[in-house]
Design an enzyme around this catalytic site. Structure first.
Site, PDB file in Angstrom:
ATOM      1  N   CYS A  27      46.934  23.779  31.726  1.00 14.37           N
ATOM      2  CA  CYS A  27      48.483  24.120  32.477  1.00 14.37           C
ATOM      3  C   CYS A  27      48.905  23.530  33.649  1.00 14.37           C
ATOM      4  O   CYS A  27      47.980  23.408  34.719  1.00 14.37           O
ATOM      5  CB  CYS A  27      48.097  25.738  32.945  1.00 14.37           C
ATOM      6  N   LYS A  54      45.069  36.906  25.803  1.00 16.64           N
ATOM      7  CA  LYS A  54      45.112  37.005  27.343  1.00 16.64           C
ATOM      8  C   LYS A  54      43.761  38.315  27.550  1.00 16.64           C
ATOM      9  O   LYS A  54      43.882  39.400  26.760  1.00 16.64           O
ATOM     10  CB  LYS A  54      46.024  37.512  28.066  1.00 16.64           C
TER      11      LYS A  54
END
Length: 254
Positions: A27, A54
């Site tokens: 990211c 997640k």
């Protein structure tokens, strides 16, 4: 540091008392904060998370379920790279990463804002190429041209000064990934040295900065992640050597 990405069902590691950053290894927004923490020589721990699956506890630190999120005290966190990085620069001023001049700080924010179009074009080219518009390549190169012009105007090694600052660490993670686009079939997005000599030299200088060198990934690695994500099975753990070394061959079925 393990680069395994924790996912749904995994237990949150115990808090050690250090700053703790929740991130995803590929990211660019999380990388912004990693670079700032490295530049400031802060002691911190990183917890990588799988953003497709997640962990349940991620929302306790990042209500939007995004990374980065910074746990600054046990159970207390802030999120969004821009918010985190300004907080860190003010909280730990020993290595200042922003100008003391309010106008210069404002100008740095404008540089970042004007680069947003190139970032958006990158994401579309990398992860949703079928949605590319005729002006996407033009928007991308306009962003690069504007950045190169700003480097020329400032006349310093980095945008911040002769040492990199917050503006540099904010932009670099995307420039790092831009170099992967020709490797995933998008040669029109190439950062050509013929056209962008000053910008390419700046990029190479940034790669030598210790804060970046410790975290940098080459274009081939970024291309592999992009390709894995586009196949519908993002390989978050491709860098986790602990997972590789601990694998045992399965027994053959009788």
């Amino acid at each position: 540091m393990s680069e395994k990405h924790l996912q749904t069902g995994d237990v949150l590691p115990p808090y050690s008392g250090k700053l703790r950053l929740f991130a995803m290894r590929f990211c660019p927004y999380a990388e912004r904060t990693v670079l700032v923490m490295n530049a400031k020589n802060l002691q911190y721990e990183t917890v990588f998370v799988n953003l497709d699956h997640k962990p349940e506890w991620l929302s306790n630190f990042s209500p939007k379920g995004t990374v980065p999120a910074l746990e600054y005290e046990e159970g207390k966190a802030i999120f969004d790279s821009n918010i985190i990085n300004v907080y860190l620069d003010e909280k730990y001023p020993e290595v200042p990463l922003q100008s003391s001049d309010p106008l210069r700080r404002a100008e740095d924010k404008i540089i970042v804002e004007l680069f947003a179009g190139a970032q958006s074009a990158f994401y579309t080219a990398a992860y949703n190429p079928s949605a590319l518009q005729p002006n996407s390549v033009e928007t991308y190169h306009k962003g690069l041209e504007a950045l190169q012009l700003k480097l020329k105007e400032r006349g310093t090694k980095f945008l911040h000064a002769d040492t990199p600052g917050l503006v540099d660490f904010t932009l670099f993670p995307f420039l790092e990934r831009f170099e992967a686009l020709p490797l995933v079939g998008k040669p029109e997005f190439e950062l050509s040295k013929t056209k962008y000599e000053l910008l390419v030299n700046y990029l190479e200088a940034m790669k030598q900065v210790p804060a970046i060198k410790a975290y940098y990934l080459d274009p081939q690695t970024h291309a592999k992640f992009i390709e894995s994500r586009n196949k519908g099975d993002a390989n978050y753990n491709m860098l986790d050597t602990s997972a590789v070394c601990c694998m045992r061959p399965r027994k053959k079925k009788e």
